[in-house]
Every structure is written in C-alpha cells, then in structure tokens.
Design an enzyme around this catalytic site. Structure first.
Site, PDB file in Angstrom:
ATOM      1  N   SER A  18       0.850  -1.197   0.000  1.00 58.06           N
ATOM      2  CA  SER A  18       0.000   0.000   0.000  1.00 58.06           C
ATOM      3  C   SER A  18       0.880   1.240   0.000  1.00 58.06           C
ATOM      4  CB  SER A  18      -0.925  -0.017   1.221  1.00 58.06           C
ATOM      5  OG  SER A  18      -0.191  -0.299   2.403  1.00 58.06           O
ATOM      6  N   GLU A  20       0.875   5.576   0.974  1.00 55.05           N
ATOM      7  CA  GLU A  20       0.174   6.601   1.750  1.00 55.05           C
ATOM      8  C   GLU A  20       0.411   7.991   1.170  1.00 55.05           C
ATOM      9  OE1 GLU A  20      -0.024   6.066   5.997  1.00 55.05           O
ATOM     10  OE2 GLU A  20       0.851   8.062   6.258  1.00 55.05           O
ATOM     11  N   ASP A 112      -3.322  13.438  17.247  1.00 57.92           N
ATOM     12  CA  ASP A 112      -2.748  14.392  18.202  1.00 57.92           C
ATOM     13  C   ASP A 112      -3.767  15.468  18.482  1.00 57.92           C
ATOM     14  OD1 ASP A 112      -0.253  13.068  18.054  1.00 57.92           O
ATOM     15  OD2 ASP A 112       0.116  14.080  16.137  1.00 57.92           O
ATOM     16  N   PHE A 219      11.629  14.751  11.688  1.00 53.81           N
ATOM     17  CA  PHE A 219      10.481  13.841  11.741  1.00 53.81           C
ATOM     18  C   PHE A 219      10.674  12.763  12.791  1.00 53.81           C
ATOM     19  CE2 PHE A 219       8.110  13.293   7.436  1.00 53.81           C
ATOM     20  CZ  PHE A 219       7.404  14.450   7.711  1.00 53.81           C
ATOM     21  N   HIS A 269       4.144  -0.943   3.495  1.00 50.54           N
ATOM     22  CA  HIS A 269       3.305   0.251   3.361  1.00 50.54           C
ATOM     23  C   HIS A 269       4.252   1.432   3.168  1.00 50.54           C
ATOM     24  CE1 HIS A 269      -0.132   2.943   4.190  1.00 50.54           C
ATOM     25  NE2 HIS A 269       0.684   3.645   4.961  1.00 50.54           N
TER      26      HIS A 269
END
Length: 290
Positions: A18, A20, A112, A219, A269
């Site tokens: 997959s 994203e 969040d 990140f 993914h």
C-alpha cells in the site's frame, strides 16, 4: 532471532502492498497527487491511504481526496480517521459519509490534540474508536490501526505500549501498519511480543524512503523513530548532496525491505510524501513488478 519467521510467500498476491498520501492543500498539489497516484496505481497495490490533519479543513480534504482516488484509480482508498478532540456524533457522521460513498477501509488512529485545545473529546484512545466503528457499522469497514515497533513517543514503557496495541486488535482491527523504522530487529521484537499475546493480524512494516536527511531527522525526533547512529553518520557525510542521499537511501531502504519480506513480513506500506520516486525506485529494486 528471525529464524522463526523464515518462510517464502507463495506469490506476490499474498503480500499487502500500500501507499500513503497526504491530502493536498492547493490546486497544484492536487494536480501533482493525481499524477503520482496514476503512476503508483499501475503497481496494483492493495490500497492507497490518505492521512488526516488535525482540525476541520483537512477532514474535507481527506474526504475529497479519498473519493477521487476511489472513483478514478480503481484502487481501494482508506481514509485516516483520528478521534481525539471529536465527539461520537462527529465520528458517526464521518462514518456515514464514508459508508454512503462506498468506502470500506479505514485507518483508525488516536491522533494528536490540535495545539491549544484542552478538550480531549469523547475518545481518549484508538481502541475506543475501533470499538465505536464496530458498534456503529458492524463489519462494513476493514480497519487498520497503527503500531509502534520502537514505542509510541508518549508511551511510558514498551510493555504498556504493546498492551495498548493488543487492546486495539481485540477491539476489532483487521490489520496494522507500523510507524517507519530502520532497524528490522525492532520490528520483529515487536511482532514476537504481540504474537506472544495472541495477536494474529498482519502487522505491515511502514517504509519511509530517505531523500532529505534534515527533514528525516526532525520527523524521527518527533515520532520516536530511531535513525541508527551509523546511518546518521553516513547521511551526514553527504551534506546537501540530495542525489547522493537519495541514491544511498534507496539502496539502504531496499535492503531493509528485502530483509523484511524474506523473513516473513506480510507486506510493505510506503510513506510516499506525495512523490512517485523514491518509493518507485525501491519497488523496482525489489523486482516487485515482475
């Protein structure tokens, strides 16, 4: 340690691949994403997921992006749905919209808190969201949840984090996608710990290509993903040479993916950041289109 996982997959069709995306904020971004997903759709992934920003405007963006993907690409689209700061009524409404539009796949997250808000809403944890989706819609949705092989940044310890994950699975998740990581042992340690607690859903590794070291370091500090020291040092030697970073990153992440698939990971993914390369570069290296 990984010997227990050694098994060949029968064929590519057994694996869950997959990609994203994040919902574009501008017309130019939307145009770019159309081009990206058209190319990635040719790889015939199981689904495309679309992230969900905090606050109201991006929910609409997520919905629009998901409906367009579902309509135009022939690939199943899975919206991210985060519950913190939302009421049951709001979530119920979103579920009805998705259901009414033929969406059958959801990535259920805690999310969040938008900065400056004190109101956590009616859902505190993702397991409560999963439970609510099942309560409201039965088996209509295929529900993905998040997994954190190197521990959720807000979890007090690994045991608590694994217990939280098990709770989400028991609430009715079908499969899980992990936070990205660069250390396969962390992933297998997590999978083994979950298996020991009776978890038997696929836990698909999240793969973050490496193209920009500064951004990746930022990140990773935020989300609790570890960049091994040797890898940091290696990436630092390239300075601002984007091409060298990408070449090295593609090679390194390809080896990680090969290792994961060979040792029995159920799929991959890819976090694309709305770009075709370098996910496509890794994919080609893995020979997945053959």
């Amino acid at each position: 340690m990984n010997d227990a996982h050694e098994h060949e997959h029968e064929s590519r069709d057994d694996l869950i691949f997959s990609f994203e995306f994040f919902p574009p904020k501008t017309d130019k971004g939307a145009e770019n994403l159309r081009a990206v997903r058209t190319q990635l759709a040719e790889l015939k992934p199981r689904f495309f997921s679309v992230t969900y920003g905090a606050g109201g405007s991006t929910q609409t963006n997520t919905l629009n992006t998901v409906l367009e993907i579902q309509r135009d690409s022939g690939i199943e689209a899975a919206p991210h749905l985060s519950c913190v700061g939302s009421s049951e009524e709001q979530i119920r409404e979103i579920l009805q919209t998705y259901r009414g539009n033929g969406i059958r796949h959801i990535v259920a997250l805690r999310g969040d808190l938008p900065s400056g808000t004190r109101d956590i809403g009616e859902f505190r944890y993702a397991n409560e969201l999963v439970e609510f989706i099942r309560q409201e819609t039965g088996d209509h949705f295929n529900i993905e949840v998040a997994a954190y092989p190197e521990m959720h940044p807000q979890a007090p310890n690994l045991k608590t984090d694994i217990d939280n994950f098990v709770r989400k699975v028991k609430a009715g998740a079908n499969s899980a996608i992990t936070q990205y990581f660069y250390n396969a042992d962390a992933y297998w340690h997590f999978v083994d710990a979950c298996t020991a607690k009776g978890v038997d859903i696929p836990i698909v590794p999240g793969i973050m290509p490496i193209t920009n070291y500064t951004q990746l370091a930022r990140f990773s500090d935020m989300c609790g993903a570890e960049i091994p020291r040797w890898l940091r040092k290696q990436l630092e030697t390239y300075g601002d040479n984007a091409e060298a970073i990408t070449d090295f990153g593609t090679e390194f992440v390809t080896l990680l993916c090969e290792n994961l698939l060979e040792t029995g990971a159920p799929g991959l993914h890819f976090y694309t950041m709305n770009r075709v390369e370098p996910s496509m570069g890794i994919w080609r290296n893995l020979g997945l289109s053959d």
